[in-house]
Design a protein around this motif. Sequence first.
Motif, PDB file in Angstrom:
ATOM      1  N   GLU A  49       0.897  -1.168   0.000  1.00 26.78           N
ATOM      2  CA  GLU A  49       0.000   0.000   0.000  1.00 26.78           C
ATOM      3  C   GLU A  49       0.920   1.198   0.000  1.00 26.78           C
ATOM      4  OE1 GLU A  49      -3.111   0.460   3.114  1.00 26.78           O
ATOM      5  OE2 GLU A  49      -2.718  -1.680   3.379  1.00 26.78           O
ATOM      6  N   GLN A  50       0.989   1.910  -1.101  1.00 24.54           N
ATOM      7  CA  GLN A  50       1.990   2.956  -1.296  1.00 24.54           C
ATOM      8  C   GLN A  50       3.378   2.414  -0.959  1.00 24.54           C
ATOM      9  OE1 GLN A  50      -0.362   5.519   0.905  1.00 24.54           O
ATOM     10  NE2 GLN A  50      -1.504   6.094  -0.911  1.00 24.54           N
ATOM     11  N   ASN A  51       4.109   3.074  -0.044  1.00 23.55           N
ATOM     12  CA  ASN A  51       5.441   2.561   0.252  1.00 23.55           C
ATOM     13  C   ASN A  51       5.474   1.629   1.465  1.00 23.55           C
ATOM     14  OD1 ASN A  51       6.834   3.624  -1.874  1.00 23.55           O
ATOM     15  ND2 ASN A  51       7.172   5.577  -0.832  1.00 23.55           N
ATOM     16  N   GLU A  52       4.279   1.354   1.984  1.00 18.98           N
ATOM     17  CA  GLU A  52       4.223   0.460   3.124  1.00 18.98           C
ATOM     18  C   GLU A  52       3.593  -0.864   2.697  1.00 18.98           C
ATOM     19  OE1 GLU A  52       3.171   2.263   6.747  1.00 18.98           O
ATOM     20  OE2 GLU A  52       4.775   3.708   6.379  1.00 18.98           O
ATOM     21  N   GLY A  53       3.503  -1.787   3.634  1.00 25.87           N
ATOM     22  CA  GLY A  53       2.896  -3.054   3.246  1.00 25.87           C
ATOM     23  C   GLY A  53       2.782  -4.009   4.411  1.00 25.87           C
ATOM     24  N   THR A  54       2.183  -5.146   4.125  1.00 23.16           N
ATOM     25  CA  THR A  54       2.020  -6.189   5.131  1.00 23.16           C
ATOM     26  C   THR A  54       2.694  -7.459   4.621  1.00 23.16           C
ATOM     27  OG1 THR A  54      -0.166  -5.269   5.467  1.00 23.16           O
ATOM     28  CG2 THR A  54       0.313  -7.346   6.585  1.00 23.16           C
ATOM     29  N   ILE A  55       3.474  -8.088   5.497  1.00 22.57           N
ATOM     30  CA  ILE A  55       4.068  -9.376   5.135  1.00 22.57           C
ATOM     31  C   ILE A  55       2.986 -10.429   5.284  1.00 22.57           C
ATOM     32  CG2 ILE A  55       5.807 -11.111   5.721  1.00 22.57           C
ATOM     33  CD1 ILE A  55       7.546  -8.797   6.803  1.00 22.57           C
ATOM     34  N   GLU A  56       2.643 -11.065   4.174  1.00 29.09           N
ATOM     35  CA  GLU A  56       1.539 -12.027   4.164  1.00 29.09           C
ATOM     36  C   GLU A  56       2.033 -13.468   4.229  1.00 29.09           C
ATOM     37  OE1 GLU A  56      -1.864 -11.508   3.844  1.00 29.09           O
ATOM     38  OE2 GLU A  56      -1.568  -9.351   4.126  1.00 29.09           O
ATOM     39  N   TYR A  57       3.230 -13.690   3.717  1.00 28.69           N
ATOM     40  CA  TYR A  57       3.692 -15.069   3.580  1.00 28.69           C
ATOM     41  C   TYR A  57       5.216 -15.102   3.693  1.00 28.69           C
ATOM     42  CZ  TYR A  57       4.328 -19.735   1.644  1.00 28.69           C
ATOM     43  OH  TYR A  57       4.674 -21.038   1.470  1.00 28.69           O
ATOM     44  N   ILE A  58       5.735 -16.067   4.443  1.00 26.50           N
ATOM     45  CA  ILE A  58       7.190 -16.252   4.554  1.00 26.50           C
ATOM     46  C   ILE A  58       7.545 -17.594   3.921  1.00 26.50           C
ATOM     47  CG2 ILE A  58       9.174 -16.393   6.119  1.00 26.50           C
ATOM     48  CD1 ILE A  58       7.483 -14.994   8.261  1.00 26.50           C
ATOM     49  N   TYR A  59       8.419 -17.573   2.942  1.00 25.08           N
ATOM     50  CA  TYR A  59       8.844 -18.824   2.296  1.00 25.08           C
ATOM     51  C   TYR A  59       9.701 -19.638   3.261  1.00 25.08           C
ATOM     52  CZ  TYR A  59       7.135 -17.081  -2.151  1.00 25.08           C
ATOM     53  OH  TYR A  59       6.338 -16.635  -3.156  1.00 25.08           O
ATOM     54  N   SER A  60       9.739 -20.953   3.051  1.00 24.92           N
ATOM     55  CA  SER A  60      10.511 -21.780   3.984  1.00 24.92           C
ATOM     56  C   SER A  60      12.002 -21.436   3.865  1.00 24.92           C
ATOM     57  CB  SER A  60      10.251 -23.267   3.740  1.00 24.92           C
ATOM     58  OG  SER A  60      10.669 -23.610   2.452  1.00 24.92           O
ATOM     59  N   ARG A  61      12.692 -21.581   4.980  1.00 32.20           N
ATOM     60  CA  ARG A  61      14.093 -21.128   5.069  1.00 32.20           C
ATOM     61  C   ARG A  61      15.061 -22.248   4.756  1.00 32.20           C
ATOM     62  NH1 ARG A  61      12.551 -18.525  10.855  1.00 32.20           N
ATOM     63  NH2 ARG A  61      11.832 -16.512  10.053  1.00 32.20           N
ATOM     64  N   MET A  62      16.167 -21.889   4.114  1.00 30.90           N
ATOM     65  CA  MET A  62      17.247 -22.854   3.906  1.00 30.90           C
ATOM     66  C   MET A  62      18.053 -23.018   5.178  1.00 30.90           C
ATOM     67  SD  MET A  62      18.827 -22.005   0.164  1.00 30.90           S
ATOM     68  CE  MET A  62      19.937 -20.876   0.993  1.00 30.90           C
ATOM     69  N   SER A  63      18.189 -21.928   5.928  1.00 31.59           N
ATOM     70  CA  SER A  63      18.974 -21.973   7.161  1.00 31.59           C
ATOM     71  C   SER A  63      18.560 -20.805   8.037  1.00 31.59           C
ATOM     72  CB  SER A  63      20.473 -21.843   6.842  1.00 31.59           C
ATOM     73  OG  SER A  63      20.741 -20.556   6.316  1.00 31.59           O
ATOM     74  N   LEU A  64      18.887 -20.891   9.314  1.00 31.71           N
ATOM     75  CA  LEU A  64      18.597 -19.779  10.220  1.00 31.71           C
ATOM     76  C   LEU A  64      19.708 -19.668  11.252  1.00 31.71           C
ATOM     77  CD1 LEU A  64      16.435 -17.623  11.001  1.00 31.71           C
ATOM     78  CD2 LEU A  64      15.623 -19.259  12.686  1.00 31.71           C
ATOM     79  N   LEU A  65      20.349 -18.511  11.285  1.00 29.26           N
ATOM     80  CA  LEU A  65      21.321 -18.235  12.353  1.00 29.26           C
ATOM     81  C   LEU A  65      20.564 -17.514  13.453  1.00 29.26           C
ATOM     82  CD1 LEU A  65      24.482 -16.822  10.512  1.00 29.26           C
ATOM     83  CD2 LEU A  65      24.002 -19.170  11.205  1.00 29.26           C
ATOM     84  N   THR A  66      21.011 -17.716  14.703  1.00 29.61           N
ATOM     85  CA  THR A  66      20.286 -17.041  15.781  1.00 29.61           C
ATOM     86  C   THR A  66      20.941 -15.721  16.184  1.00 29.61           C
ATOM     87  OG1 THR A  66      21.404 -18.592  17.226  1.00 29.61           O
ATOM     88  CG2 THR A  66      19.092 -19.020  16.753  1.00 29.61           C
ATOM     89  N   ARG A  67      22.265 -15.666  16.152  1.00 30.06           N
ATOM     90  CA  ARG A  67      22.936 -14.409  16.507  1.00 30.06           C
ATOM     91  C   ARG A  67      23.994 -14.075  15.461  1.00 30.06           C
ATOM     92  NH1 ARG A  67      25.416 -14.582  22.053  1.00 30.06           N
ATOM     93  NH2 ARG A  67      25.466 -16.772  21.549  1.00 30.06           N
ATOM     94  N   PRO A  68      23.769 -13.134  14.588  1.00 33.70           N
ATOM     95  CA  PRO A  68      22.531 -12.364  14.407  1.00 33.70           C
ATOM     96  C   PRO A  68      21.419 -13.234  13.822  1.00 33.70           C
ATOM     97  CG  PRO A  68      24.057 -11.911  12.618  1.00 33.70           C
ATOM     98  CD  PRO A  68      24.777 -12.804  13.578  1.00 33.70           C
ATOM     99  N   PHE A  69      20.185 -12.763  14.022  1.00 36.89           N
ATOM    100  CA  PHE A  69      18.998 -13.499  13.578  1.00 36.89           C
ATOM    101  C   PHE A  69      18.815 -13.283  12.080  1.00 36.89           C
ATOM    102  CE2 PHE A  69      14.206 -13.824  13.519  1.00 36.89           C
ATOM    103  CZ  PHE A  69      14.152 -15.171  13.810  1.00 36.89           C
ATOM    104  N   VAL A  70      19.354 -14.185  11.271  1.00 35.29           N
ATOM    105  CA  VAL A  70      19.324 -14.026   9.817  1.00 35.29           C
ATOM    106  C   VAL A  70      19.026 -15.362   9.153  1.00 35.29           C
ATOM    107  CG1 VAL A  70      20.568 -13.220   7.765  1.00 35.29           C
ATOM    108  CG2 VAL A  70      21.121 -12.228   9.973  1.00 35.29           C
ATOM    109  N   ALA A  71      18.108 -15.325   8.209  1.00 35.16           N
ATOM    110  CA  ALA A  71      17.729 -16.542   7.479  1.00 35.16           C
ATOM    111  C   ALA A  71      18.507 -16.623   6.168  1.00 35.16           C
ATOM    112  CB  ALA A  71      16.231 -16.521   7.192  1.00 35.16           C
ATOM    113  N   ASN A  72      18.635 -17.844   5.673  1.00 34.79           N
ATOM    114  CA  ASN A  72      19.121 -18.081   4.307  1.00 34.79           C
ATOM    115  C   ASN A  72      20.552 -17.615   4.040  1.00 34.79           C
ATOM    116  OD1 ASN A  72      16.590 -19.209   3.669  1.00 34.79           O
ATOM    117  ND2 ASN A  72      15.752 -17.172   3.265  1.00 34.79           N
TER     118      ASN A  72
END
Length: 288
Positions: A49-72
């Motif tokens: 919606e203009q420059n804002e939006g809503t995250i509707e769906y998250i694709y499955s992750r290949m990997s996830l680090l916890t610190r820092p919290f970063v996927a893929n």
Amino acid sequence: MIEGMIISSIAGYYHVQTDQGLFLCKPRGIFRKEKRTPAVGDRVRILPEQNEGTIEYIYSRMSLLTRPFVANVSYALLQFSIRDPSPDLLLLDTLILNSLVHGITPIILFNKTDLTDQTENERYQAIYQASGIAIHFLSVLQRDGLDYLKQTLGKGIYVLAGQSGVGKSSLINALADADLTTGQISDRLGRGKHTTRHTSLLKLREEVYLVDTPGFQNLDIEEGVSLKDVVLGYPEMEEYAQCQYYNCLHDREPKCGVKQAVKERRIHETRYENYVKLLNELRLRKDY
Ligand code: GDP
Ligand code: ZN
């Protein structure tokens, strides 16, 4: 709906990079109920919606680090320096092992080449040559090797890790300065000295991103790694691991193909010594 990737997060908001530009997004309520937190690096679908939006769906992750919290995250840049401080190769081997057990490809960076001569580079090159792990020699101070490094990086998300004092912050700054777009985003997010830390991805090239906070700050072997896993950090051992015992740890066992290869200098002695040290570190743990 459009697809994109979360490139930064701060206080429950996420910047999502899409083909159609950058959107400041909130996740839809359901994620909170399901206790799912979007992470930087997540591939998502958003309702704009203009420059804002809503995250509707998250694709499955290949990997996830916890610190820092970063996927893929696909790659880890393991940064050390040739001098000041001289490289702790046992730590380097630990980080290689930790990367590989996460399915993350390690790349070795030796910084501060301005402090030494070429022979020193060759010494370290020789130790890691047979592993097949890519090695780069840099001087962040003189901006030497940075452009080449950027150009050779394959597509994906990179995390930087390494000994303290080797120039990790300097490298992140040097790479970030060169990129105005992310610089502007960072300013808007208040990436100043006085604000709370958050994680974001610096765009180095099209589809090449670097996590702006060093990762793998846990400098011990990851939890859950067993004695037989240590060899995963030593790809050069694989072809020689034809030993009398099928479960040979290449340590005190007789008729060991790996030890034979070390004798014949096909596997570097330093790497083998550190391999044995890592085994012994694990043996001190109760739960290996
Ligand atoms: P970090 O602890 O890994 O984040 O390291 P920093 O980025 O804080 O750098 C530690 C020190 O090394 C600083 O004094 C830097 O100026 C210095 N440094 C960084 N890169 C180089 C380099 O390429 N050559 C030299 N001689 N010094 C460097
Ligand atoms: Zn063996």
